[in-house]
Structures are given as structure tokens and as C-alpha cells.
Design an enzyme around this catalytic site. Structure first.
Site, PDB file in Angstrom:
ATOM      1  N   CYS A  42       0.825  -1.214   0.000  1.00 28.23           N
ATOM      2  CA  CYS A  42       0.000   0.000   0.000  1.00 28.23           C
ATOM      3  C   CYS A  42       0.854   1.257   0.000  1.00 28.23           C
ATOM      4  CB  CYS A  42      -0.937  -0.002   1.202  1.00 28.23           C
ATOM      5  SG  CYS A  42      -2.014   1.451   1.253  1.00 28.23           S
ATOM      6  N   CYS A  47      -1.457   1.719  -3.008  1.00 25.37           N
ATOM      7  CA  CYS A  47      -2.470   2.758  -2.804  1.00 25.37           C
ATOM      8  C   CYS A  47      -1.911   4.176  -2.773  1.00 25.37           C
ATOM      9  CB  CYS A  47      -3.221   2.522  -1.491  1.00 25.37           C
ATOM     10  SG  CYS A  47      -3.491   0.814  -1.015  1.00 25.37           S
ATOM     11  N   LYS A  50      -0.045   5.366  -6.053  1.00 30.87           N
ATOM     12  CA  LYS A  50      -1.063   5.371  -7.105  1.00 30.87           C
ATOM     13  C   LYS A  50      -1.986   6.575  -6.954  1.00 30.87           C
ATOM     14  CE  LYS A  50      -4.765   3.249  -6.346  1.00 30.87           C
ATOM     15  NZ  LYS A  50      -5.687   2.159  -5.943  1.00 30.87           N
ATOM     16  N   TYR A 177      -9.271  -3.494 -11.376  1.00 32.80           N
ATOM     17  CA  TYR A 177      -9.164  -2.107 -10.934  1.00 32.80           C
ATOM     18  C   TYR A 177      -7.762  -1.551 -11.131  1.00 32.80           C
ATOM     19  CZ  TYR A 177      -7.069  -3.629  -6.474  1.00 32.80           C
ATOM     20  OH  TYR A 177      -6.243  -4.158  -5.524  1.00 32.80           O
ATOM     21  N   GLU A 181      -7.322   1.636 -13.414  1.00 33.81           N
ATOM     22  CA  GLU A 181      -6.829   2.850 -12.757  1.00 33.81           C
ATOM     23  C   GLU A 181      -5.606   3.402 -13.474  1.00 33.81           C
ATOM     24  OE1 GLU A 181      -8.230   2.120  -8.115  1.00 33.81           O
ATOM     25  OE2 GLU A 181      -6.270   1.396  -8.786  1.00 33.81           O
ATOM     26  N   HIS A 461     -27.898  20.882  -1.023  1.00 30.26           N
ATOM     27  CA  HIS A 461     -28.017  21.416  -2.385  1.00 30.26           C
ATOM     28  C   HIS A 461     -27.116  22.636  -2.558  1.00 30.26           C
ATOM     29  CE1 HIS A 461     -29.999  22.233  -6.205  1.00 30.26           C
ATOM     30  NE2 HIS A 461     -30.070  23.505  -5.822  1.00 30.26           N
ATOM     31  N   GLU A 466     -26.732  14.696  -3.385  1.00 30.53           N
ATOM     32  CA  GLU A 466     -28.122  14.886  -2.959  1.00 30.53           C
ATOM     33  C   GLU A 466     -29.062  13.941  -3.700  1.00 30.53           C
ATOM     34  OE1 GLU A 466     -30.305  18.526  -4.354  1.00 30.53           O
ATOM     35  OE2 GLU A 466     -28.336  19.046  -5.174  1.00 30.53           O
TER      36      GLU A 466
END
Length: 478
Positions: A42, A47, A50, A177, A181, A461, A466
Site C-alpha cells: 500500500c 495505494c 497510485k 481495478y 486505474e 443542495h 443529494e
């Protein structure tokens, strides 16, 4: 029997370091061995670097958007060596933090490879033999390179952060992924990106509608994505190749063929199952990962492994050998850093605090840092409809910031709801910052929130999120 340590941890990744530190805090005598760099996949080659590359790759579009919003911005060129050097300084800093945390917790560190000799003994590459009441294996996983002629010319995600120069063109092989990615990252950094995936759609296992929108968005941003496609043959490019004499689809005029670390040639010639051939500066294999269990002495200790080499454990991360436990990617359960950390905490609760704690792998939120980004938790629409009657609430729209800038990017907000219990079984978001949104939505889903409880929540909002609380009518039932 007297042991040198109460716990010996093999592996200095996120899971191993957390287990060592928390166990030491209980008063246990703890040691940890790491043969490479503290922080594991990681921090060092996953992670963290990346995500920093994701940030870097987003600036090209930001420059365009800034001009649309009235800013006089001059677009520049990306300077890989400057970014790479700063990236590695940051990784060095983080590695130092991991090491200091262990030292501050009175964990003894061995910068060496460790192997099991028996259920209570480890042998270090330095020749030392040490005993422990409990041994925790947290050695993670590594990328798999397919067995095919020429595969040695390519690289994996481990090497992408070490390149001397950015390739001008790259072929990424894979549809998970990691492949998807890096397709977005390198495309954003100005690389000509082609992606081959042998399946019908990228991101297998994720919600079909969501992954379809991700693929559509990647293509719109310039990734040349080929589905149902794989490599037949690859080799170092010859002079004849470079002249275009062996091309089913000739290299475009002016197409650069540069040199990147990992390729011992001026290019890599690739023939695909779709009949095309092309020369790429670099080929990146992102075709899966495998547990790091080779040469760990698991046989000598009597520890059982599965058909993919994963260490087999029970719900408490215990192997068939009572003194040996395993957590993280080496068990091939859920390959996510936060999951390894949770497994580490449950291990310490069970073994050192007398509080048997099974690992909770249910309803884990996750994000895929593709471009566009995907956040998800719970069941996909396909999984849910195979289990029970459901309602699907879904909307796709062009968000305000993209519409104003003249971009065509669309987002997706989707809830999968049980018709009987009304619980939200799954939430899937494709949008900028989807990872940030799914972390918060994940709390509600994990708590068992119903669709009506989502509806009772007042919308913030104007935001993209939302829409999660304003979708009143299902778009379909199943």
C-alpha cells in the site's frame, strides 16, 4: 517452554505493522521481520503512490476547466522526473513513520527475510533462529505476469513508479481495478494508452451499469479500450517492425517509439487476438495478484495453503496450526488495506486481549480510482436480484461543474433496495470523489438503513450526492 517473543510478525505492511504495535501495547514481547521496505504494498508500491499519480493526472482537465471558469491559465507539460523524485521522497517519509511507530512501541525490527522452521520457530536470512509463542504471517501479495514468450519485456504495477521516463505509448493488459486505474492515470499524464481485456467488460464483479459507465467515460477521455482482446505474441521490435513492414495496422506517421525502463529495445511489438499489430514503448501487465507464500516454510510448519497459494484461515485468522495466524492479502480473502488492518485488530483482540473477535467482511465500502471514479458498497443489482425481489433507484446526469465547463462527463447514483425489508442492499456511485461519498453512504448501508430513511434525510443542495436522497420512484424492479 520459554520463547524469545510472544509474537513474531512476518511482513511489514499495513496489517503486520498494526498487529505488532497493538500487540506490543498489551505488554507482549513482539518482533517483526521485513525483507524489503516498511509499509508494504500500500505505502511503497500501491495505494499511496497510485493515488498521488491520480492527483497528478487530473491537472490536464483542470487546466481546461479553469479556462472555462474564466481563469487565464497556460497549460504546461508534465515533468515525470520532478514528480517521481518528489513521490519517492514522500514514500521515504512515510516509511520512516512506520519504522518510528514500531520502534516507539518497543517492537524489535529485523530487516531480513523470515521463514518458518516449525510452528514456533522462524529462521532469518541472516542465519538467526528465533522462537515465538505466536507467529503472524502478513506477507501480502504480488503481481502475476502471464506465462508467454516476451512477457519479460513488460512491467507490472510494482515497476511503474520506478520508470526513468514516461513512455509515449503503452499497452495495459487486464481489466481489473489496477489495470483500469493506471489506464486513466497514464492517459491523464499524456501517454497514448491502449488497454486490452479478454472479458466482455472491465471491472468484473462490480455493478454492470456502473462499470459500463466507467468504461464509457474512459473511452471518452482517450483510453483506447479493447474488450474481448488479448495478446497472441509479443517480442522486441526489429528494424523491420519499426519501418512498418510487419504491421497489420501500420504505426501512424510520426508516432514516437521511445525507450522506457523494463524494455531492452526501442519498442515492443505486439500481435493481438483482434488481428492488429502495433509497437508500444511499454507493456504493463495487470492480470492479477497472487499471495506471497513461496519459500515461507509453510510446509515445514504444517500450515495448509489453498490452490492459489493462499494461507487457509478460519474466521479468527487462525491457520490449521494453532500457533500460526495470517492476515491480509496472503489469505486472499478481501484484498484491501483497511481490511488487513481490521483483521490485525481482530487478531490482537482474540489472541492478546482474551476477547475472541471474528473478522467482519460484510458490507465493505470500496473505491476504484478510475477516471471516472467508482465507489461501491453492498450487493450489485445482478447479485441482489438473484437473492430476492428488489427495486432499483438510479439516475445519471451531467453534473453542474462539468456542464458549465462544457464537458460531457456523466455521473451515476444508484441504490438497490429490498422490496420486502426496504433495506438499501447496495449503493453504487460513478462520479468525481465517489470514494469520499461512498465512505459516508457506507455508514448508513452498514447500519441497515432503509430507503425511507434515505428519503427522510434532507438534501444538501447543490451537490451530486443529494441525488441519493431525492430519488423517489424506482426505475425498475426485479
Amino acid at each position: 517452554m520459554t520463547f524469545d517473543y510472544d509474537l513474531f510478525v512476518i511482513g511489514g505492511g499495513s496489517g503486520g505493522v498494526r498487529a505488532a504495535r497493538v500487540a506490543a501495547a498489551t505488554g507482549a514481547r513482539v518482533a517483526l521481520a521485513e525483507e524489503y521496505r516498511m509499509g508494504g504494498t500500500c505505502v511503497i508500491r500501491g495505494c499511496v503512490p497510485k493515488k498521488l499519480m491520480v492527483f497528478a493526472s487530473g491537472y490536464a482537465e483542470m487546466f481546461d476547466d479553469a479556462r472555462a471558469y474564466g481563469w487565464d491559465v497556460q497549460e504546461g507539460d508534465f515533468h515525470w522526473p520532478r514528480f517521481r523524485d518528489r513521490l519517492h521522497k514522500e514514500l521515504d517519509r512515510l516509511e520512516g513513520i512506520y519504522r518510528r511507530l514500531l520502534e516507539g512501541s518497543d517492537v524489535q525490527i529485523f530487516d531480513a527475510r523470515a521463514r518458518l522452521k516449525d510452528p514456533h520457530t522462524v529462521v532469518l536470512s541472516t542465519g538467526e533462529e528465533l522462537t515465538a509463542k505466536h507467529i503472524l504471517v502478513a506477507t501480502g501479495g504480488r503481481p502475476v505476469v502471464p506465462e508467454m514468450p516476451g512477457a519479460e519485456l513488460g512491467i507490472t504495477s510494482n515497476e511503474i513508479f520506478l520508470l526513468d521516463a514516461m513512455p509515449k505509448s503503452i499497452l495495459i493488459v487486464g481489466g481489473g481495478y489496477i489495470a483500469s486505474e493506471f489506464a486513466g492515470i497514464l492517459n491523464g499524464l499524456g501517454v497514448d494508452v491502449t488497454q486490452f481485456y479478454r472479458g466482455a467488460q472491465i471491472l468484473r464483479g462490480f455493478d454492470d451499469e456502473a462499470r459500463g459507465l466507467v468504461a464509457e467515460g474512459m473511452r471518452a477521455k482517450g483510453v483506447d479500450l479493447h474488450l474481448g482482446t488479448n495478446i497472441i505474441e509479443m517480442r522486441a521490435a526489429t528494424d523491420a517492425d519499426l519501418r512498418g513492414e510487419n504491421m497489420a495496422a501500420p504505426v501512424e506517421e510520426g508516432q514516437p517509439v521511445g525507450v522506457a525502463k523494463g524494455a531492452q529495445t526501442d519498442g515492443i511489438w505486439v500481435k493481438a487476438t483482434n488481428g492488429t499489430t502495433r509497437i508500444y514503448d511499454q507493456v504493463l501487465f495487470a492480470t492479477g495478484r497472487t499471495p506471497n507464500t513461496e519459500d515461507l516454510g509453510l510446509d515445514a510448519a504444517g500450515v495448509k495453503v489453498g490452490r492459489r497459494g493462499e494461507i487457509i484461515v478460519d474466521e479468527y485468522s487462525q491457520t490449521n496450526v494453532p500457533s500460526v495466524y495470517a492476515i491480509g492479502d496472503v489469505t486472499n480473502r478481501v484484498q484491501l488495506t483497511p481490511v488487513a488492518i481490521r483483521e490485525a485488530m481482530a487478531f490482537v483482540e482474540t489472541v492478546f486481549k482474551g476477547n475472541p473477535t471474528p473478522v467482519d467482511h460484510d458490507l465493505i465500502p470500496s473505491a476504484v480510482f478510475t477516471q471516472p471514479e467508482l465507489g461501491t458498497i453492498g450487493l450489485t443489482e445482478e447479485q441482489a436480484r438473484d437473492l430476492e425481489p428488489i427495486e432499483v433507484y438510479c439516475t445519471s446526469f451531467k453534473p453542474m461543474n462539468h456542464a458549465f465547463a462544457g464537458r460531457e462527463d456523466r455521473v451515476l447514483m444508484k441504490l438497490v433496495v429490498s422490496r420486502e425489508s426496504r433495506k438499501v442492499l447496495g449503493c453504487h456511485i460513478v462520479a468525481d470523489h465517489a470514494g469520499e461519498m461512498i465512505q459516508l453512504a457506507g455508514i448508513a448501508v452498514k447500519m441497515g438503513a432503509t430507503k425511507e430513511e434515505f428519503d427522510r434525510t434532507v438534501a444538501v443542495h447543490p451537490t451530486m450526492a443529494e441525488e441519493l436522497v431525492t430519488m423517489k420512484e424506482p426505475v425498475r424492479t426485479a
